[in-house]
Motif scaffolding. Structure first.
Motif, mmCIF file in Angstrom:
data_model
loop_
_atom_site.group_PDB
_atom_site.id
_atom_site.type_symbol
_atom_site.label_atom_id
_atom_site.label_comp_id
_atom_site.label_asym_id
_atom_site.label_seq_id
_atom_site.Cartn_x
_atom_site.Cartn_y
_atom_site.Cartn_z
ATOM 1 N N ALA A 109 0.847 -1.199 0.000
ATOM 2 C CA ALA A 109 0.000 0.000 0.000
ATOM 3 C C ALA A 109 0.880 1.245 0.000
ATOM 4 N N VAL A 110 0.412 2.275 -0.663
ATOM 5 C CA VAL A 110 1.171 3.526 -0.705
ATOM 6 C C VAL A 110 1.337 4.045 0.724
ATOM 7 N N GLY A 111 2.581 4.321 1.103
ATOM 8 C CA GLY A 111 2.886 4.799 2.449
ATOM 9 C C GLY A 111 3.286 3.702 3.416
ATOM 10 N N ASP A 112 3.117 2.453 3.039
ATOM 11 C CA ASP A 112 3.497 1.342 3.902
ATOM 12 C C ASP A 112 5.008 1.389 4.150
ATOM 13 N N GLN A 113 5.397 1.528 5.422
ATOM 14 C CA GLN A 113 6.815 1.599 5.763
ATOM 15 C C GLN A 113 7.259 0.373 6.559
ATOM 16 N N SER A 114 6.479 -0.690 6.488
ATOM 17 C CA SER A 114 6.725 -1.839 7.364
ATOM 18 C C SER A 114 7.779 -2.793 6.815
ATOM 19 N N ARG A 115 8.194 -2.606 5.574
ATOM 20 C CA ARG A 115 9.165 -3.561 5.028
ATOM 21 C C ARG A 115 10.170 -2.864 4.116
ATOM 22 N N THR A 116 11.348 -3.476 4.037
ATOM 23 C CA THR A 116 12.420 -2.990 3.168
ATOM 24 C C THR A 116 12.005 -3.118 1.697
ATOM 25 N N VAL A 117 12.479 -2.176 0.881
ATOM 26 C CA VAL A 117 12.224 -2.230 -0.563
ATOM 27 C C VAL A 117 13.554 -2.453 -1.283
ATOM 28 N N ASN A 118 13.597 -3.455 -2.156
ATOM 29 C CA ASN A 118 14.815 -3.767 -2.917
ATOM 30 C C ASN A 118 14.568 -3.558 -4.416
ATOM 31 N N ILE A 119 15.383 -2.713 -5.007
ATOM 32 C CA ILE A 119 15.218 -2.365 -6.423
ATOM 33 C C ILE A 119 16.503 -2.711 -7.175
ATOM 34 N N ALA A 120 16.382 -3.500 -8.243
ATOM 35 C CA ALA A 120 17.524 -3.742 -9.132
ATOM 36 C C ALA A 120 17.608 -2.602 -10.136
ATOM 37 N N THR A 121 18.788 -2.028 -10.325
ATOM 38 C CA THR A 121 18.925 -0.868 -11.210
ATOM 39 C C THR A 121 20.124 -1.026 -12.143
ATOM 40 N N TYR A 122 19.913 -0.670 -13.398
ATOM 41 C CA TYR A 122 20.987 -0.658 -14.397
ATOM 42 C C TYR A 122 20.439 -0.066 -15.691
ATOM 43 N N ALA A 123 21.344 0.231 -16.593
ATOM 44 C CA ALA A 123 20.981 0.642 -17.955
ATOM 45 C C ALA A 123 21.834 -0.154 -18.928
ATOM 46 N N SER A 172 5.210 8.161 -13.564
ATOM 47 C CA SER A 172 5.665 7.934 -12.193
ATOM 48 C C SER A 172 4.799 6.858 -11.556
ATOM 49 N N PHE A 173 5.284 6.315 -10.447
ATOM 50 C CA PHE A 173 4.500 5.332 -9.690
ATOM 51 C C PHE A 173 4.983 5.312 -8.249
ATOM 52 N N ASN A 174 4.147 4.744 -7.381
ATOM 53 C CA ASN A 174 4.501 4.579 -5.969
ATOM 54 C C ASN A 174 4.697 3.111 -5.661
ATOM 55 N N TYR A 175 5.592 2.851 -4.705
ATOM 56 C CA TYR A 175 5.776 1.485 -4.201
ATOM 57 C C TYR A 175 6.067 1.613 -2.705
ATOM 58 N N GLY A 176 5.052 1.383 -1.873
ATOM 59 C CA GLY A 176 5.240 1.564 -0.432
ATOM 60 C C GLY A 176 5.613 3.001 -0.105
ATOM 61 N N VAL A 193 5.705 12.810 3.494
ATOM 62 C CA VAL A 193 5.394 12.024 4.694
ATOM 63 C C VAL A 193 4.985 10.613 4.273
ATOM 64 N N VAL A 194 4.240 10.531 3.196
ATOM 65 C CA VAL A 194 3.748 9.234 2.698
ATOM 66 C C VAL A 194 4.837 8.499 1.913
ATOM 67 N N THR A 195 5.466 9.184 0.979
ATOM 68 C CA THR A 195 6.558 8.590 0.186
ATOM 69 C C THR A 195 7.802 9.477 0.339
ATOM 70 N N PRO A 196 8.520 9.295 1.459
ATOM 71 C CA PRO A 196 9.683 10.165 1.697
ATOM 72 C C PRO A 196 10.783 10.014 0.655
ATOM 73 N N TRP A 197 10.962 8.820 0.099
ATOM 74 C CA TRP A 197 12.009 8.641 -0.905
ATOM 75 C C TRP A 197 11.477 8.975 -2.290
ATOM 76 N N VAL A 198 12.193 9.824 -3.000
ATOM 77 C CA VAL A 198 11.862 10.155 -4.386
ATOM 78 C C VAL A 198 13.081 9.854 -5.247
ATOM 79 N N ILE A 199 12.878 8.965 -6.202
ATOM 80 C CA ILE A 199 13.959 8.485 -7.075
ATOM 81 C C ILE A 199 13.612 8.811 -8.522
ATOM 82 N N VAL A 200 14.594 9.268 -9.271
ATOM 83 C CA VAL A 200 14.377 9.583 -10.691
ATOM 84 C C VAL A 200 15.315 8.731 -11.539
ATOM 85 N N GLN A 201 14.760 8.118 -12.609
ATOM 86 C CA GLN A 201 15.616 7.448 -13.591
ATOM 87 C C GLN A 201 15.490 8.156 -14.940
#
Ligand SMILES: [Fe+2]
Length: 459
Positions: free
Chosen positions: A131-145, A271-275, A316-324
């Motif tokens: 759910a958007v804003g859920d801070q109960s678990r770690t988020v793992n993102i694979a990143t590359y180009a 854009s999109f949200n993930y937790g 407050v809901v999505t404190p991390w903002v990432i841009v690719q």
């Protein structure tokens, strides 16, 4: 005719509506993407029957549910697409079906249904976004180009098989990854036209088929790179590219990003949200002043969308903002930048986006295009691996996972370059909580940690 031959012919030949299908058609290149906060897009590809351009699956349908034995929900999207692939033997059709209103953080099973000519898929699965804003678990993102299929020439000369090795490395970490961010240059289909006796489409099809194990089980979020734009890397045999190989048409048919749900455009910006994470994907190819590949709309719509999207973020809901985005504007100078007259590092991208990213306190900027991994120093501090309240986005160039062009050659090291590696590898971004993230760069060959930083933000 003996019975065996008769059976064989019966098995191989299906005649329906006057169309002969010599072999059984299957849904392949299955790929998942987010489609709004509670939705998932299931995309796939199917060849038409030989010598026919007729859509083999005019009512693409996905059934899904909470158990592989209870696929009780159904979603249909009649909007199939095709483009001129310059292949009269096999016309490609592309499909995308959205699964709406999903429960958060839930295992779903899904299956692409059969049609007159096409068989069903296997029953596959994914875990829906928290759910958007859920801070109960770690988020793992694979990143590359910059991941793409090796050419035959490259393989014979170097024996590297960089693409297959990259997939092998990604497979090892797949179970711990929530979703993928691929910052452009996907498959390198236009390189293969001149490099390896494969057509543009054969290269793209091979690449996406090989990636299906990843893309059918994890959300694979892409942005456009220069290799997705105009088939420009095949100048000698350019007549092998149709007019539909321009203007990122193959990319837009093959990938379906949540532009509609986020007010963006095509698969170019969205854009999109993930937790507790908000991710923005930009086009560093088009739609800003002096963009490297021209404009799909104009020079202001994307930039204004970026400002509006950032304004709407609740930190407050999505404190991390990432841009690719595909192209870098900081970092060391590769030899190609000198050869190509300064088109590698992208000053027009910087002019369009950097001030906005700093003003809105974007946390991390992920990019590629240059075929190495480089981490830029911040706050005037060199040789640190702790980025504590950095005075701008943490800036990472990550374009060396594996492609037919190999690693970039260093021409001049930048004074603000804190780490640079040309070994094939990829990044894992781990967001532990609203204030602490870890970025790790792994080498493909032995999964060794080649670089690791901590990002601390006092919110
Ligand atoms: Fe590129």
């Amino acid at each position: 005719m003996n019975k065996f031959l008769a059976f064989l012919l019966f098995a191989l030949v299906t005649i329906t509506d006057g169309i002969i299908c010599v072999s059984n058609l299957v849904p392949d290149q299955i790929r998942l993407a987010f489609a709004g906060d509670n939705g998932v897009s299931v995309g796939w590809h199917t060849y038409a029957c030989p010598f026919s351009s007729k859509n083999p699956n005019p009512n693409p349908t996905v059934i899904y549910g909470l158990s592989p034995k209870a696929l009780y929900s159904t979603s249909i999207n009649a909007n199939s697409s095709a483009y001129d692939t310059r292949n009269i033997l096999k016309t490609s059709w592309f499909y995308s079906v959205e699964l709406p209103n999903l429960y958060p953080s839930t295992v779903y099973y899904y299956q692409i249904l059969s049609s007159s000519y096409v068989s069903t898929s296997a029953i596959l699965s994914f875990i829906s976004a928290p759910a958007v804003g859920d801070q109960s678990r770690t988020v793992n993102i694979a990143t590359y180009a910059d991941m793409g299929v090796d050419g035959l020439v490259e393989d014979i000369i170097t024996g590297k098989h960089l693409f297959e090795r990259a997939l092998g490395a990604l497979q090892k970490i797949l179970s711990s990854v929530d979703f993928f961010l691929h910052h452009g240059d996907i498959c390198y289909a236009d390189d293969l036209v001149s490099g390896v006796f494969k057509t543009y489409e054969e290269a793209f099809d091979y690449c996406q088929t090989m990636m299906t194990n990843i893309t059918s089980s994890r959300f694979y979020m892409t942005t456009v790179g220069n290799h997705e734009i105009n088939c420009t890397n095949a100048p000698i045999l350019n007549d092998l590219c149709s007019s539909d190989h321009k203007n990122q048409i193959p990319y837009s048919n093959r990938f379906h990003m949540p532009s509609k749900q986020s007010g963006g455009y095509l698969n170019s910006w969205y854009s999109f949200n993930y937790g507790f994470v908000h991710v923005i994907s930009l086009s560093c190819e088009s739609d800003f002043p002096n963009a490297p590949s021209g404009n799909l709309i104009d020079t202001i719509t994307q930039v204004n969308w970026l400002k509006n999207d950032l304004t709407a973020v609740n930190r407050v809901v999505t404190p991390w903002v990432i841009v690719q985005c595909h192209r870098p504007w900081k970092g060391s100078i590769p030899l190609d930048d000198i050869i190509e007259g300064g088109f590698i590092n992208c000053p027009s991208c910087q002019a369009a986006f950097e001030k906005i990213l700093v003003e809105y306190n974007v946390d991390i900027y992920l990019t590629g295009h240059v075929h190495w991994y480089e981490r830029i120093c911040l706050n005037g501090t060199i040789n640190t691996t702790n980025y504590v309240n950095p005075n701008g986005p943490v800036y990472l160039t990550n374009g060396v996972i594996g492609n037919p062009e190999g690693s970039s050659i260093l021409y001049q090291r930048s004074s603000d370059s804190c780490f640079l590696s040309t070994q094939p590898g990829f990044g894992i971004l781990t967001l532990l909580d609203p204030s602490h993230a870890i970025f790790t760069f792994y080498g493909n060959s032995n999964m060794a940690i080649l670089d690791q930083i901590h990002i601390i933000k006092n919110r």
